[in-house]
Write a protein that holds these residues in place. Structure first.
Motif, PDB file in Angstrom:
ATOM      1  N   ASN A  39     -42.730 -12.219 -51.396  1.00  0.00           N
ATOM      2  CA  ASN A  39     -43.069 -11.578 -50.120  1.00  0.00           C
ATOM      3  C   ASN A  39     -43.225 -10.071 -50.342  1.00  0.00           C
ATOM      4  O   ASN A  39     -42.392  -9.448 -50.998  1.00  0.00           O
ATOM      5  CB  ASN A  39     -41.961 -11.796 -49.085  1.00  0.00           C
ATOM      6  N   GLY A  40     -44.304  -9.530 -49.813  1.00  0.00           N
ATOM      7  CA  GLY A  40     -44.504  -8.091 -49.942  1.00  0.00           C
ATOM      8  C   GLY A  40     -45.108  -7.666 -51.261  1.00  0.00           C
ATOM      9  O   GLY A  40     -45.211  -6.468 -51.539  1.00  0.00           O
ATOM     10  N   GLY A  42     -48.167  -7.876 -52.130  1.00  0.00           N
ATOM     11  CA  GLY A  42     -49.476  -7.256 -51.918  1.00  0.00           C
ATOM     12  C   GLY A  42     -50.630  -8.248 -51.886  1.00  0.00           C
ATOM     13  O   GLY A  42     -51.799  -7.857 -51.945  1.00  0.00           O
ATOM     14  N   LYS A  43     -50.332  -9.540 -51.757  1.00  0.00           N
ATOM     15  CA  LYS A  43     -51.384 -10.569 -51.761  1.00  0.00           C
ATOM     16  C   LYS A  43     -52.314 -10.391 -50.563  1.00  0.00           C
ATOM     17  O   LYS A  43     -53.542 -10.339 -50.711  1.00  0.00           O
ATOM     18  CB  LYS A  43     -50.747 -11.972 -51.720  1.00  0.00           C
ATOM     19  N   THR A  44     -51.714 -10.306 -49.360  1.00  0.00           N
ATOM     20  CA  THR A  44     -52.518 -10.142 -48.152  1.00  0.00           C
ATOM     21  C   THR A  44     -53.317  -8.844 -48.215  1.00  0.00           C
ATOM     22  O   THR A  44     -54.506  -8.803 -47.874  1.00  0.00           O
ATOM     23  CB  THR A  44     -51.604 -10.145 -46.909  1.00  0.00           C
ATOM     24  N   THR A  45     -52.673  -7.802 -48.697  1.00  0.00           N
ATOM     25  CA  THR A  45     -53.352  -6.507 -48.792  1.00  0.00           C
ATOM     26  C   THR A  45     -54.575  -6.600 -49.697  1.00  0.00           C
ATOM     27  O   THR A  45     -55.640  -6.062 -49.366  1.00  0.00           O
ATOM     28  CB  THR A  45     -52.367  -5.448 -49.318  1.00  0.00           C
ATOM     29  N   GLN A 197     -47.587 -18.901 -51.159  1.00  0.00           N
ATOM     30  CA  GLN A 197     -46.157 -18.931 -51.474  1.00  0.00           C
ATOM     31  C   GLN A 197     -45.802 -20.300 -52.047  1.00  0.00           C
ATOM     32  O   GLN A 197     -44.844 -20.448 -52.796  1.00  0.00           O
ATOM     33  CB  GLN A 197     -45.319 -18.716 -50.204  1.00  0.00           C
TER      34      GLN A 197
HETATM   35  N1  LIG Z   1     -50.229  -2.736 -41.750  1.00  0.00           N
HETATM   36  C1  LIG Z   1     -49.283  -2.308 -42.637  1.00  0.00           C
HETATM   37  N2  LIG Z   1     -48.728  -1.089 -42.488  1.00  0.00           N
HETATM   38  C2  LIG Z   1     -47.803  -0.648 -43.369  1.00  0.00           C
HETATM   39  N3  LIG Z   1     -47.369  -1.361 -44.411  1.00  0.00           N
HETATM   40  C3  LIG Z   1     -47.882  -2.583 -44.618  1.00  0.00           C
HETATM   41  C4  LIG Z   1     -48.868  -3.119 -43.736  1.00  0.00           C
HETATM   42  N4  LIG Z   1     -49.202  -4.361 -44.177  1.00  0.00           N
HETATM   43  C5  LIG Z   1     -48.460  -4.572 -45.278  1.00  0.00           C
HETATM   44  N5  LIG Z   1     -47.665  -3.515 -45.546  1.00  0.00           N
HETATM   45  C6  LIG Z   1     -46.743  -3.414 -46.684  1.00  0.00           C
HETATM   46  O1  LIG Z   1     -47.466  -3.624 -47.874  1.00  0.00           O
HETATM   47  C7  LIG Z   1     -46.728  -4.412 -48.782  1.00  0.00           C
HETATM   48  C8  LIG Z   1     -47.520  -5.622 -49.200  1.00  0.00           C
HETATM   49  O2  LIG Z   1     -47.700  -6.448 -48.079  1.00  0.00           O
HETATM   50  P1  LIG Z   1     -48.590  -7.754 -48.090  1.00  0.00           P
HETATM   51  O3  LIG Z   1     -48.676  -8.240 -46.696  1.00  0.00           O
HETATM   52  O4  LIG Z   1     -49.852  -7.476 -48.791  1.00  0.00           O
HETATM   53  O5  LIG Z   1     -47.693  -8.729 -48.960  1.00  0.00           O
HETATM   54  P2  LIG Z   1     -47.868 -10.276 -49.228  1.00  0.00           P
HETATM   55  O6  LIG Z   1     -47.865 -10.427 -50.693  1.00  0.00           O
HETATM   56  O7  LIG Z   1     -49.022 -10.816 -48.481  1.00  0.00           O
HETATM   57  O8  LIG Z   1     -46.513 -10.844 -48.653  1.00  0.00           O
HETATM   58  P3  LIG Z   1     -46.220 -12.247 -47.914  1.00  0.00           P
HETATM   59  O9  LIG Z   1     -46.079 -13.254 -48.982  1.00  0.00           O
HETATM   60  O10 LIG Z   1     -44.936 -12.013 -47.226  1.00  0.00           O
HETATM   61  O11 LIG Z   1     -47.342 -12.520 -46.975  1.00  0.00           O
HETATM   62  C9  LIG Z   1     -45.404  -4.746 -48.100  1.00  0.00           C
HETATM   63  O12 LIG Z   1     -44.411  -3.867 -48.579  1.00  0.00           O
HETATM   64  C10 LIG Z   1     -45.682  -4.493 -46.649  1.00  0.00           C
HETATM   65  O13 LIG Z   1     -44.516  -4.056 -46.004  1.00  0.00           O
END
Ligand SMILES: Nc1ncnc2c1ncn2[C@@H]1O[C@H](COP(=O)(O)OP(=O)(O)OP(=O)(O)O)[C@@H](O)[C@H]1O
Ligand SMILES: [Mg+2]
Lengths: 239, 292
Positions: A39-40, A42-45, A197
């Protein structure tokens, strides 16, 4: 061979330190790549930056070698870069049928062609056929995910970005969705980048796995190898 | 009894104009999640354009076309030039900008055309037709009725029966998902504003001949009634706008006829309070859709 999708030097940050730092990733045509990480990580990003929803600080996004970085989200979609975003991406105020027609709009010009394309989607996802006049918010989680996937496929994308399609779904439904993805990729040459995940499910259909940690690629290996490597699994995948 | 029938009939015609204007508010709301307080001011400006064109050509119909075009162009310009630059995270900044625009536009119209009411001639007779000894609708009321119903039908077809309408609805409900599907959302928002501006201008144009005449504040009361209707019906419900518009039109007509014009605003306010007490989201609001 030119990769179907490439991100190069991608740096994305929200307020403070960058979430993705100078990231480089290539996906070959027809390849299914599982994007893994805690989690976190950066996948979604990464997916949002690729589709244009989150503007990067630096870096490029290329589709079949063509630079998309300057294009809007909608133009990237029309070029063949589709994304099923995280969570409920169904338009809840529209019916199942309207959601599907929306997905078919610019890729199937003409009413008859659209209707035919939508009909093929109903063949692929039978539970949807029974709910065509239901509103999006009346669907179960599994039906929504099917609708989102079917709608994305209607546009006949070159590359499909999927963000945790298995979230909250029963194992049987997950297996069904993964099956459709695998089959579509094999039959149509669709390129898939699948953030998950659910590591086991994702690796079971992927050709390759890429593990993100703190915004950087820490592992990149064939799916079978990744699934069988206890150190990697332990360090980054938590099982 | 004759009086009741007459008041009901005129209330219906007047109510459909209110419904049209309320519909224009619903269209902007659905496109931009904003109550466009500037709707009356831009609509009035468009009617001034119609007035000028009718004066120059002698044709009511040329004026009508001018009102539609001016209303659409002005609203599109407001969206592109102003609203797009306003922070959209909360609805308040947009509404404040809209109210500011009202002051600017109404002052400009006041400076340009003065405070007096300019009479506008209706294209049809305004004296009520007498059917079986009972005075009913005038030919102009009938014209208003037909136009309003035609526009409502046209809008329903546009939104529910065409792919453009599908894109308009999707853009409003889920902009991010729509963009991912290739819908040009910014263009759809502008189009929603333009459509809304044209409908509002039409409503104002239909109303003015039945009132004192045209000045900078001609559509103010229409806006107040339509706003009440939009709140009554639920801001996102076209059906609510239609039913509510007719209800408010008939109510105002009955109260004015039996109790006097001074009581009408009180009656509208009482209706608004009552509905908000019973159903805070509006009568036709679909709460589960809104929160989903
Ligand atoms: N809109 C936002 N504003 C500020 N920080 C963000 C935002 N979106 C994501 N983050 C931060 O960027 C980092 C990566 O987030 P991201 O959503 O890309 O993770 P992820 O791998 O998709 O996680 P998950 O498996 O929980 O979905 C995290 O630390 C998150 O807190
Ligand atoms: Mg995520």
């Amino acid at each position: 061979m030119t990769p179907a999708l490439a991100v190069d030097g991608l740096t994305v940050g929200y307020a403070g330190a960058p979430v993705l730092d100078d990231l480089r990733l290539e996906v070959a045509p027809g390849e299914v790549v599982a994007l893994l990480g805690a989690n976190g990580a950066g996948k979604t990003t990464l997916l949002r930056a690729a589709s244009g929803l989150t503007p990067p600080r630096a870096g490029r996004v290329l589709l079949d070698g063509a630079d998309l970085t300057a294009l809007s989200v909608e133009d990237r979609a029309r070029r063949g870069l589709a994304q099923v975003p995280e969570g409920r991406s169904v338009v809840t105020e529209l019916t199942v049928d309207e959601n599907l027609h929306l997905g078919a709009l610019w890729c199937h010009p003409g009413r008859a062609a659209r209707r035919a394309a939508v009909a093929r989607t109903y063949d692929l996802f039978e539970p949807l056929a029974r709910r065509r006049t239901s509103l999006g918010h009346q669907l179960s989680g599994g039906e929504r995910q099917m609708l989102a996937l079917g709608r994305a496929l209607l546009a006949r994308p070159r590359v499909l970005l999927l963000d945790e399609p298995s979230l909250g779904l029963a194992p049987r439904v997950v297996a069904q969705l993964m099956g459709v993805l695998r089959t579509t990729a094999r039959e149509t040459g669709l390129t898939v980048l699948l953030a998950e995940q659910n590591v086991t499910s994702a690796l079971s259909i992927a050709d390759r796995g890429v593990v993100l940690s703190l915004g950087a690629v820490v592992a990149d290996a064939p799916a079978a190898e990744l699934a069988g490597d206890p150190t990697l699994r332990h360090a980054y995948l938590g099982f | 009894m004759d009086r009741l029938v007459f008041l009901l009939a005129t209330g219906l015609a007047r109510g459909l104009v209110v419904a049209l204007f309320a519909l224009s508010l619903v269209i902007v709301w659905r496109a931009a999640r904003l109550v466009n307080f500037a709707q009356a001011a831009t609509a009035t400006a468009a009617v001034f354009a119609a007035f000028a064109v009718t004066g120059a050509t002698g044709s009511f119909w040329a004026g009508l076309a001018a009102a539609l075009l001016a209303g659409a162009a002005l609203s599109a310009a407001v969206e592109r030039g102003l609203m797009r630059r306003v922070p959209q995270a909360t609805p308040l900044p947009g509404m404040i900008v809209a109210i500011g625009l009202v002051m600017v536009l109404q002052s400009a119209l006041g400076i340009a055309f003065g405070p007096r009411h300019r009479p506008m001639v209706a294209p049809f007779d305004e004296r009520p037709l007498v059917v079986g000894g009972v005075p009913l609708l005038s030919p102009y009321d009938l014209f208003v009725l037909v136009v309003a119903l035609a526009v409502v039908g046209l809008l329903a077809w546009l939104f529910n029966g065409t792919s453009l309408g599908l894109q308009l609805r999707a853009s409003a409900a889920a902009p991010e998902v729509s963009r991912l599907l290739g819908v040009r959302v910014p263009r759809m928002v502008t189009l929603g504003w333009a459509l809304s501006g044209a409908v509002a201008a039409l409503a104002a144009l239909l109303l003015v001949p039945t009132e004192l005449g045209l000045n900078a504040h001609s559509a103010d009361l229409l806006f107040v009634h339509a706003f009440t209707v939009a709140v009554l019906g639920g801001l996102d419900s076209p059906t609510g706008a239609l039913v509510g518009g007719v209800a408010v039109g008939v109510l105002v007509s009955l109260v004015t006829g039996y109790l006097g014009a001074g009581v009408a605003p009180l009656a509208v306010l009482a209706l608004l309070t009552l509905v908000l007490l019973v159903r805070p989201g509006g009568i036709f609001a679909t709460t589960e859709v809104r929160t989903a």
